[in-house]
Design a protein around this motif. Structure first.
Motif, PDB file in Angstrom:
ATOM      1  N   HIS A   1      18.813  11.459 -11.573  1.00 44.71           N
ATOM      2  CA  HIS A   1      17.947  11.503 -12.747  1.00 44.71           C
ATOM      3  C   HIS A   1      16.490  11.761 -12.369  1.00 44.71           C
ATOM      4  CE1 HIS A   1      21.434   9.076 -13.846  1.00 44.71           C
ATOM      5  NE2 HIS A   1      21.179   9.328 -15.110  1.00 44.71           N
ATOM      6  N   TYR A   2      15.757  12.373 -13.283  1.00 46.20           N
ATOM      7  CA  TYR A   2      14.303  12.370 -13.192  1.00 46.20           C
ATOM      8  C   TYR A   2      13.840  10.972 -13.592  1.00 46.20           C
ATOM      9  CZ  TYR A   2      14.275  17.431 -12.771  1.00 46.20           C
ATOM     10  OH  TYR A   2      14.473  18.718 -12.320  1.00 46.20           O
ATOM     11  N   GLN A   3      12.680  10.582 -13.104  1.00 46.46           N
ATOM     12  CA  GLN A   3      12.226   9.216 -13.333  1.00 46.46           C
ATOM     13  C   GLN A   3      10.707   9.168 -13.499  1.00 46.46           C
ATOM     14  OE1 GLN A   3      13.695   6.221 -10.568  1.00 46.46           O
ATOM     15  NE2 GLN A   3      11.694   5.227 -10.470  1.00 46.46           N
ATOM     16  N   LEU A   4      10.262   8.531 -14.572  1.00 45.68           N
ATOM     17  CA  LEU A   4       8.858   8.168 -14.770  1.00 45.68           C
ATOM     18  C   LEU A   4       8.773   6.661 -14.609  1.00 45.68           C
ATOM     19  CD1 LEU A   4       7.540  10.206 -17.845  1.00 45.68           C
ATOM     20  CD2 LEU A   4       6.351   9.959 -15.653  1.00 45.68           C
ATOM     21  N   PHE A   5       7.876   6.196 -13.764  1.00 49.94           N
ATOM     22  CA  PHE A   5       7.805   4.753 -13.504  1.00 49.94           C
ATOM     23  C   PHE A   5       6.355   4.310 -13.377  1.00 49.94           C
ATOM     24  CE2 PHE A   5       7.817   1.226 -10.281  1.00 49.94           C
ATOM     25  CZ  PHE A   5       8.337   0.251 -11.125  1.00 49.94           C
ATOM     26  N   THR A   6       6.036   3.166 -13.974  1.00 53.75           N
ATOM     27  CA  THR A   6       4.708   2.581 -13.820  1.00 53.75           C
ATOM     28  C   THR A   6       4.826   1.096 -13.524  1.00 53.75           C
ATOM     29  OG1 THR A   6       2.502   2.385 -14.799  1.00 53.75           O
ATOM     30  CG2 THR A   6       4.368   2.039 -16.283  1.00 53.75           C
ATOM     31  N   VAL A   7       3.968   0.617 -12.650  1.00 49.91           N
ATOM     32  CA  VAL A   7       3.915  -0.804 -12.306  1.00 49.91           C
ATOM     33  C   VAL A   7       2.872  -1.478 -13.194  1.00 49.91           C
ATOM     34  CG1 VAL A   7       3.419  -2.501 -10.506  1.00 49.91           C
ATOM     35  CG2 VAL A   7       4.596  -0.358  -9.918  1.00 49.91           C
ATOM     36  N   ILE A   8       3.297  -2.430 -13.985  1.00 50.25           N
ATOM     37  CA  ILE A   8       2.373  -3.200 -14.822  1.00 50.25           C
ATOM     38  C   ILE A   8       1.830  -4.391 -14.036  1.00 50.25           C
ATOM     39  CG2 ILE A   8       2.097  -4.447 -17.005  1.00 50.25           C
ATOM     40  CD1 ILE A   8       2.783  -1.491 -17.351  1.00 50.25           C
ATOM     41  N   GLU A   9       2.701  -4.999 -13.242  1.00 48.09           N
ATOM     42  CA  GLU A   9       2.309  -6.172 -12.456  1.00 48.09           C
ATOM     43  C   GLU A   9       3.136  -6.223 -11.177  1.00 48.09           C
ATOM     44  OE1 GLU A   9       1.922 -11.071 -13.049  1.00 48.09           O
ATOM     45  OE2 GLU A   9       2.566  -9.765 -14.694  1.00 48.09           O
ATOM     46  N   GLY A  10       2.499  -6.591 -10.069  1.00 48.73           N
ATOM     47  CA  GLY A  10       3.204  -6.724  -8.799  1.00 48.73           C
ATOM     48  C   GLY A  10       2.531  -5.922  -7.695  1.00 48.73           C
ATOM     49  N   THR A  11       2.746  -6.339  -6.459  1.00 51.44           N
ATOM     50  CA  THR A  11       2.213  -5.642  -5.288  1.00 51.44           C
ATOM     51  C   THR A  11       3.296  -5.553  -4.219  1.00 51.44           C
ATOM     52  OG1 THR A  11       1.391  -7.683  -4.249  1.00 51.44           O
ATOM     53  CG2 THR A  11      -0.115  -6.524  -5.722  1.00 51.44           C
ATOM     54  N   GLY A  12       3.132  -4.603  -3.317  1.00 54.10           N
ATOM     55  CA  GLY A  12       4.097  -4.462  -2.232  1.00 54.10           C
ATOM     56  C   GLY A  12       3.939  -3.134  -1.532  1.00 54.10           C
ATOM     57  N   THR A  13       5.028  -2.628  -0.980  1.00 56.59           N
ATOM     58  CA  THR A  13       5.038  -1.367  -0.250  1.00 56.59           C
ATOM     59  C   THR A  13       5.993  -0.401  -0.935  1.00 56.59           C
ATOM     60  OG1 THR A  13       4.608  -2.527   1.827  1.00 56.59           O
ATOM     61  CG2 THR A  13       5.421  -0.267   1.981  1.00 56.59           C
ATOM     62  N   ARG A  14       5.523   0.820  -1.148  1.00 56.83           N
ATOM     63  CA  ARG A  14       6.293   1.836  -1.852  1.00 56.83           C
ATOM     64  C   ARG A  14       6.833   2.861  -0.862  1.00 56.83           C
ATOM     65  NH1 ARG A  14       2.967   5.890  -5.569  1.00 56.83           N
ATOM     66  NH2 ARG A  14       2.990   7.122  -3.647  1.00 56.83           N
ATOM     67  N   PHE A  15       8.144   3.094  -0.917  1.00 58.07           N
ATOM     68  CA  PHE A  15       8.805   4.103  -0.088  1.00 58.07           C
ATOM     69  C   PHE A  15       9.346   5.188  -1.014  1.00 58.07           C
ATOM     70  CE2 PHE A  15       9.213  -0.031   1.844  1.00 58.07           C
ATOM     71  CZ  PHE A  15       9.020   0.161   3.209  1.00 58.07           C
ATOM     72  N   ILE A  16       8.873   6.420  -0.854  1.00 61.03           N
ATOM     73  CA  ILE A  16       9.395   7.539  -1.638  1.00 61.03           C
ATOM     74  C   ILE A  16       9.621   8.709  -0.681  1.00 61.03           C
ATOM     75  CG2 ILE A  16       8.997   9.173  -3.513  1.00 61.03           C
ATOM     76  CD1 ILE A  16       7.252   7.098  -4.869  1.00 61.03           C
ATOM     77  N   GLY A  17      10.879   9.064  -0.446  1.00 56.97           N
ATOM     78  CA  GLY A  17      11.162  10.132   0.489  1.00 56.97           C
ATOM     79  C   GLY A  17      10.613   9.799   1.865  1.00 56.97           C
ATOM     80  N   ASP A  18       9.700  10.641   2.370  1.00 59.73           N
ATOM     81  CA  ASP A  18       9.098  10.382   3.676  1.00 59.73           C
ATOM     82  C   ASP A  18       7.678   9.822   3.542  1.00 59.73           C
ATOM     83  OD1 ASP A  18       7.884  12.636   2.702  1.00 59.73           O
ATOM     84  OD2 ASP A  18       8.151  13.859   4.499  1.00 59.73           O
ATOM     85  N   ASN A  19       7.344   9.272   2.358  1.00 58.01           N
ATOM     86  CA  ASN A  19       6.006   8.743   2.101  1.00 58.01           C
ATOM     87  C   ASN A  19       6.049   7.230   1.965  1.00 58.01           C
ATOM     88  OD1 ASN A  19       3.967   7.872  -0.314  1.00 58.01           O
ATOM     89  ND2 ASN A  19       3.038   9.458   0.962  1.00 58.01           N
ATOM     90  N   ILE A  20       5.063   6.556   2.569  1.00 57.55           N
ATOM     91  CA  ILE A  20       4.965   5.097   2.507  1.00 57.55           C
ATOM     92  C   ILE A  20       3.551   4.718   2.107  1.00 57.55           C
ATOM     93  CG2 ILE A  20       5.233   2.924   3.760  1.00 57.55           C
ATOM     94  CD1 ILE A  20       6.930   4.472   5.804  1.00 57.55           C
ATOM     95  N   LEU A  21       3.400   3.893   1.062  1.00 52.34           N
ATOM     96  CA  LEU A  21       2.080   3.452   0.620  1.00 52.34           C
ATOM     97  C   LEU A  21       2.152   2.030   0.068  1.00 52.34           C
ATOM     98  CD1 LEU A  21       0.572   6.471  -1.383  1.00 52.34           C
ATOM     99  CD2 LEU A  21      -0.203   5.628   0.833  1.00 52.34           C
ATOM    100  N   HIS A  22       1.042   1.340   0.134  1.00 49.50           N
ATOM    101  CA  HIS A  22       0.908   0.064  -0.566  1.00 49.50           C
ATOM    102  C   HIS A  22       0.858   0.353  -2.064  1.00 49.50           C
ATOM    103  CE1 HIS A  22      -0.662  -3.802  -1.853  1.00 49.50           C
ATOM    104  NE2 HIS A  22      -1.687  -3.180  -2.424  1.00 49.50           N
TER     105      HIS A  22
END
Length: 291
Positions: free
Chosen positions: A35-56
Motif C-alpha cells: 500500500h501507499y502510506q501517509l503517516f504523521t506522528v502526533i506524539e512520541g519520539t524514537g528512531t525512524r527506519f525507512i528503506g536505507d534511511n535512518i533518522l531520529h
C-alpha cells in the motif's frame, strides 16, 4: 513465533483505510506492505527506519511512502518500560494504486498525481507548511466517511503533488530486496543494536545472532540495507545524539559518550559526515528553526 515482515491490510468496507494510532509505543516490527502510506506522528519520539534511511523522529514527523518500502518507527526505550506518562499517537492512511478503480491514475487529468505516486516509491519526507497542511488533513480524515473522505484524500494528494517542501527519503536506486523468510533474522539484528548502541557492539556477536560468519553477515547486511553494518550503527548513534542536542541538557562531550562513541573527535567527524554540520551547528540551526 516468527514476526511477519510483509504486513497485510484489509479494508472490506472502504476503498482506503485511515487509522488513528494511540498506544504505549509504535509497532516495533520492521515491515512492508503493498500500500501507499501517509503517516504523521502526533506524539512520541524514537528512531525512524525507512528503506536505507535512518533518522531520529519526534512529533511532527510526516511522510508519504510508496508500496513495499520496509519501515519502522521505533519508539525510544523508555516507551517500553511501562511509564504511564509516555504514549505514542499517530495517524496513518493506507491506499492502493487502484483504490478508485483500475487505471484511475492513468487518466490525463491525473498526471500530477501519477508523478506523485512515482516519487513516493522512494519515500517523501514532508516539511514546513506542507507538513502542517497534510497533518491537518489527516486529522480531518479520521472523522470523515464515504465521499467526503475520498475527496479529502484526493485534495491532500493533489496538494502534495505540487508541494516543494518534500525530500526523497531513500537513496537513488534503492530496491527492497528483503524476503518474508528473512524477517526474524533482521528483526533480531535491529533489536540488538537498538538495545546496545550505547555500548561497544562486536561484529562477531551480531553475526552469531544472525547465524552467519562475520564476512557473510557483512555481505548480507550491505546487500539488504545499502550500507555497511558499521555505518548503520553510527547512524543509530547519531540519530540519538541529535535528540539529545535539541534537548539542550548536555554538553557535546557528554552527548558523545552517551550516544556510544569513544572519542569526541570521532563523534564530531561522523556527525558532520552524516548531517553536514558539526553538533553545535546542528543545535543552533534547530533552535533558530524553533524560534
Amino acid at each position: 513465533m516468527r514476526i511477519p515482515l510483509r504486513k497485510e491490510l484489509n479494508a472490506p468496507s472502504a476503498s482506503f483505510t485511515t487509522i488513528e494510532l494511540e498506544e504505549s509505543y509504535f509497532d516495533p516490527n520492521w515491515h512492508f506492505h503493498p500500500h501507499y502510506q501517509l503517516f504523521t506522528v502526533i506524539e512520541g519520539t524514537g528512531t525512524r527506519f525507512i528503506g536505507d534511511n535512518i533518522l531520529h523522529f519526534e512529533a511532527g514527523d510526516t511522510v508519504f511512502l510508496g508500496p513495499n518500502i520496509p519501515h519502522l518507527w521505533r519508539s525510544d526505550r523508555a516507551y517500553f518500560e511501562g511509564n504511564p506518562a509516555l504514549k505514542t499517537h499517530g495517524i496513518v492512511v493506507y491506499f492502493t494504486e487502484d483504490f478508485l478503480g483500475e487505471g484511475f491514475f492513468d487518466k490525463p487529468e491525473m498526471y500530477n498525481l501519477r508523478q506523485l505516486l512515482i516519487k513516493g516509491q522512494r519515500g517523501l519526507d514532508i516539511s514546513g507548511e506542507s507538513r502542517e497542511r497534510v497533518r491537518k488533513s489527516l486529522q480531518k480524515l479520521v472523522n470523515l466517511h464515504d465521499f467526503e473522505a475520498v475527496l479529502e484524500l484526493l485534495n491532500t494528494l493533489h496538494y502534495l503533488s505540487s508541494a516543494v517542501e518534500v525530500d526523497y527519503i531513500t537513496s537513488v536506486g534503492y530496491v527492497n530486496t528483503h524476503k518474508v523468510s528473512e524477517t526474524e533474522r533482521m528483526q533480531r539484528v535491529y533489536e540488538y543494536v537498538m538495545k546496545h548502541f550505547k555500548e561497544e557492539i562486536r561484529l562477531n556477536e551480531v553475526a552469531t545472532l544472525a547465524n552467519m560468519t562475520e564476512a557473510a553477515f557483512c555481505r548480507y547486511f550491505k546487500s539488504r540495507t545499502n550500507k555497511t553494518f558499521s555505518d548503520f550503527v553510527s547512524e543509530i548513534r547519531i540519530g540519538y545524539a541529535c535528540k539529545l542536542l535539541v534537548q539542550e541538557k548536555y554538553s557535546v562531550t557528554q552527548i558523545c559518550y552517551e550516544s556510544g562513541f569513544n572519542t569526541v573527535s570521532n563523534f564530531n567527524r561522523q556527525f558532520k559526515n552524516l548531517t553536514g554540520k558539526s553538533p553545535l551547528q546542528y543545535q543552533k540551526v534547530y533552535m533558530r528553526a524553533e524560534g
